[in-house]
Scaffold this active site. Structure first.
Site, PDB file in Angstrom:
ATOM      1  N   ARG A  62       0.416  -1.012   0.020  1.00 32.48           N
ATOM      2  CA  ARG A  62      -0.056  -0.034  -0.265  1.00 32.48           C
ATOM      3  C   ARG A  62       0.905   1.048  -0.039  1.00 32.48           C
ATOM      4  O   ARG A  62       0.202   1.978  -0.662  1.00 32.48           O
ATOM      5  CB  ARG A  62      -0.781   0.155   1.403  1.00 32.48           C
ATOM      6  CG  ARG A  62      -1.856  -1.669   1.417  1.00 32.48           C
ATOM      7  CD  ARG A  62      -3.085  -1.317   1.989  1.00 32.48           C
ATOM      8  NE  ARG A  62      -2.130  -0.945   3.225  1.00 32.48           N
ATOM      9  CZ  ARG A  62      -2.407  -2.822   3.634  1.00 32.48           C
ATOM     10  NH1 ARG A  62      -1.904  -3.623   3.200  1.00 32.48           N
ATOM     11  NH2 ARG A  62      -1.077  -3.178   4.540  1.00 32.48           N
ATOM     12  N   GLU A  86       2.800  -7.184  14.191  1.00 32.70           N
ATOM     13  CA  GLU A  86       1.886  -6.995  15.270  1.00 32.70           C
ATOM     14  C   GLU A  86       1.397  -8.459  15.184  1.00 32.70           C
ATOM     15  O   GLU A  86       1.110  -9.367  16.124  1.00 32.70           O
ATOM     16  CB  GLU A  86       0.854  -6.274  15.584  1.00 32.70           C
ATOM     17  CG  GLU A  86       0.684  -4.259  14.810  1.00 32.70           C
ATOM     18  CD  GLU A  86       1.564  -4.689  13.749  1.00 32.70           C
ATOM     19  OE1 GLU A  86       0.275  -3.270  12.989  1.00 32.70           O
ATOM     20  OE2 GLU A  86       1.895  -5.033  12.754  1.00 32.70           O
TER      21      GLU A  86
END
Length: 176
Positions: A61, A98
């Protein structure tokens, strides 16, 4: 910058890609011409006088706005990708995300010591991906390195900004 326009067009998806993650989907910003224009103009205003010579977009992205910004700044565009995606000799950095470990690579000839580098990605959460990209860029000893995100997550106890060394300018268009 019309922050409300961007916030109104940002999609959130609960429990993606794993349970407990509230994924911010910037593709809804990219498909809206008004949002794309707002982000492009805001980024250009931040970096137009910084002497940027290379913009590094983080897969995938980060490629969108990094490409637009590189064009507007008259800079080169560098891809930071997952392993095996770049065709020439690369350098790599492993990092914690994460929800697991990952690796990011750039071409070994992508940046020079004469460059002023802007690292760009869509989202700052824990900072692991961008910190790895920062470490890769520093191996080239550029004149200066800047870091930018479209969105910085601050409401979920994440402290991604703290991952970066003192003295590195880190900006984000939206803080959520």
């Amino acid at each position: 910058m019309n922050t409300q326009l961007l916030l109104d067009n940002l999609r959130a998806i609960q429990d993606f890609p794993v349970p407990g993650v509230n994924f911010r989907d910037v593709s809804t910003l990219f498909k809206n011409p008004a949002c794309l224009s707002e982000m492009s103009d805001a980024l250009y205003e931040i970096y137009k006088d910084k002497g940027i010579t290379k913009v590094v977009g983080i897969e995938s992205r980060g490629f969108v706005m990094a490409s637009i910004l590189a064009h507007r700044l008259g800079a080169g565009m560098v891809l930071a990708r997952k392993p095996g995606k770049l065709p020439a000799k690369t350098i790599a950095e492993e990092f914690e995300k994460e929800y697991g470990k990952d690796v990011i690579e750039i071409h070994a000839d992508a940046i020079s010591s004469d460059d002023v580098v802007l690292l760009h990605d869509d989202l700052l959460a824990t900072g692991g991906t961008m910190l790895a990209a920062y470490h890769l860029a520093q191996r080239f000893h550029p004149q200066r390195t800047y870091i930018n995100f479209l969105i910085e997550i601050t409401d979920e106890g994440l402290h991604g900004r703290e991952a970066f060394p003192d003295g590195v300018e880190v900006t984000s268009l939206l803080k959520i």
